[in-house]
Design an enzyme around this catalytic site. Structure first.
Site, PDB file in Angstrom:
ATOM      1  N   PRO A  88     -11.655  -1.703   1.064  1.00  0.00           N
ATOM      2  CA  PRO A  88     -10.952  -1.701  -0.220  1.00  0.00           C
ATOM      3  C   PRO A  88     -11.726  -1.000  -1.327  1.00  0.00           C
ATOM      4  CG  PRO A  88     -10.901  -3.890   0.761  1.00  0.00           C
ATOM      5  CD  PRO A  88     -11.860  -3.075   1.565  1.00  0.00           C
ATOM      6  N   GLU A 115     -15.697 -10.899   5.855  1.00  0.00           N
ATOM      7  CA  GLU A 115     -15.858 -10.640   4.419  1.00  0.00           C
ATOM      8  C   GLU A 115     -16.453  -9.259   4.140  1.00  0.00           C
ATOM      9  OE1 GLU A 115     -14.775 -12.671   1.944  1.00  0.00           O
ATOM     10  OE2 GLU A 115     -13.914 -13.828   3.600  1.00  0.00           O
ATOM     11  N   ARG A 153      -0.039  14.019  12.644  1.00  0.00           N
ATOM     12  CA  ARG A 153       1.156  14.777  12.276  1.00  0.00           C
ATOM     13  C   ARG A 153       0.828  16.198  11.822  1.00  0.00           C
ATOM     14  NH1 ARG A 153       5.785  12.165  11.391  1.00  0.00           N
ATOM     15  NH2 ARG A 153       6.410  13.741   9.866  1.00  0.00           N
ATOM     16  N   ASP A 168       7.353  17.705   5.075  1.00  0.00           N
ATOM     17  CA  ASP A 168       7.262  16.260   4.856  1.00  0.00           C
ATOM     18  C   ASP A 168       7.155  15.932   3.378  1.00  0.00           C
ATOM     19  OD1 ASP A 168       7.444  15.369   7.430  1.00  0.00           O
ATOM     20  OD2 ASP A 168       5.291  15.245   7.764  1.00  0.00           O
TER      21      ASP A 168
END
Length: 247
Positions: A88, A115, A153, A168
């Site tokens: 994160p 954690e 992709r 896309d």
């Protein structure tokens, strides 16, 4: 394209055997190998985590099993890999990052759990940290799968049509124009006439206007990052005026 995955749950990556990534694996455009830190532990219980120094909740992944797993992946990589920790606290992954990564020969993705991981491992082994959004997952596996799919992709031939990736959403910095298929009428709604007439210039203009318009409606933050040319500015204004008339 070669991916090395450091994960406690290698079984999760079997999902890559389906769809576009599955075809890329069969055609060997994509190669994915997993290393489980539990296989590199130095204790009989195969422990990969321990309590944090300084106290606090949860457990922290230990540096040694992770480092040994990363070294094994580096040794197996066809060329020097870029080592990425999925976290994160990393940069937010986007289409531009996917386009950059698809030019790499080899990537190692570290899917953490608990954690977090020992900070010393980040200092010693990690080149970059990336996140797929400002939310918390149980582990980095889903983030790794997302990144692998997005990068795959963009590999030559992976989509079966050379223009597919270029068309896309987000590849041009904006959302994709509305799309329709048969039948021409569905529950009282019709396909726009311009798409039925075969006038490719008119179709291209319509698609550009509605790509700009959809981005303006749904993701105005993307438009702020774009420098529109004169035609694009005119098309966007035209869309906005038509939208105002509807309202």
């Amino acid at each position: 394209m070669w991916f090395g995955i450091i994960t406690l749950f290698p079984e999760m990556f079997s999902i890559l055997e389906y769809g576009i990534t599955g075809r890329a694996l069969k055609e060997q455009r994509l190669k994915v190998h997993c290393w489980n830190p539990r296989d590199f532990t130095q204790n009989k219980h195969r422990t990969v985590d321990d309590r944090p120094y300084g106290a606090g909740p949860g457990m922290i992944m230990m540096a040694q099993p992770l480092q040994d797993a990363i070294h094994a992946a580096k040794h197996a990589a066809p060329k020097k890999p870029l080592v990425i920790h999925l976290s994160p606290q990393g940069q937010c992954f986007n289409q531009a990052a996917a386009e950059r990564f698809c030019k790499e020969d080899a990537l190692i993705l570290i899917a953490g759990r608990y954690e977090g991981i020992d900070e010393r491992l980040l200092t010693l082994e990690v080149d970059e940290e990336w996140s797929i959004g400002d939310f918390i997952l149980s582990g980095g596996e889903l983030a790794a799968l997302t990144m692998i799919d997005a990068v795959t992709r963009l590999l030559p031939g992976a989509l079966g049509h050379e223009d597919s990736a270029a068309l896309d959403s987000l590849s041009s910095g904006m959302l994709k124009y509305p799309q329709y298929t048969r039948p021409e009428q569905f529950q009282g709604l019709e396909v726009p006439n311009v798409l039925l007439g075969g006038n490719h210039k008119a179709i291209a203009r319509w698609r550009m206007k509605h790509a700009l318009g959809k981005t303006w409606l749904k993701r105005p933050d993307l438009l702020e990052k774009l420098t529109l040319n004169t035609l694009q500015q005119e098309l966007l204004m035209e869309f906005i005026q038509e939208q105002n008339k509807k309202d």
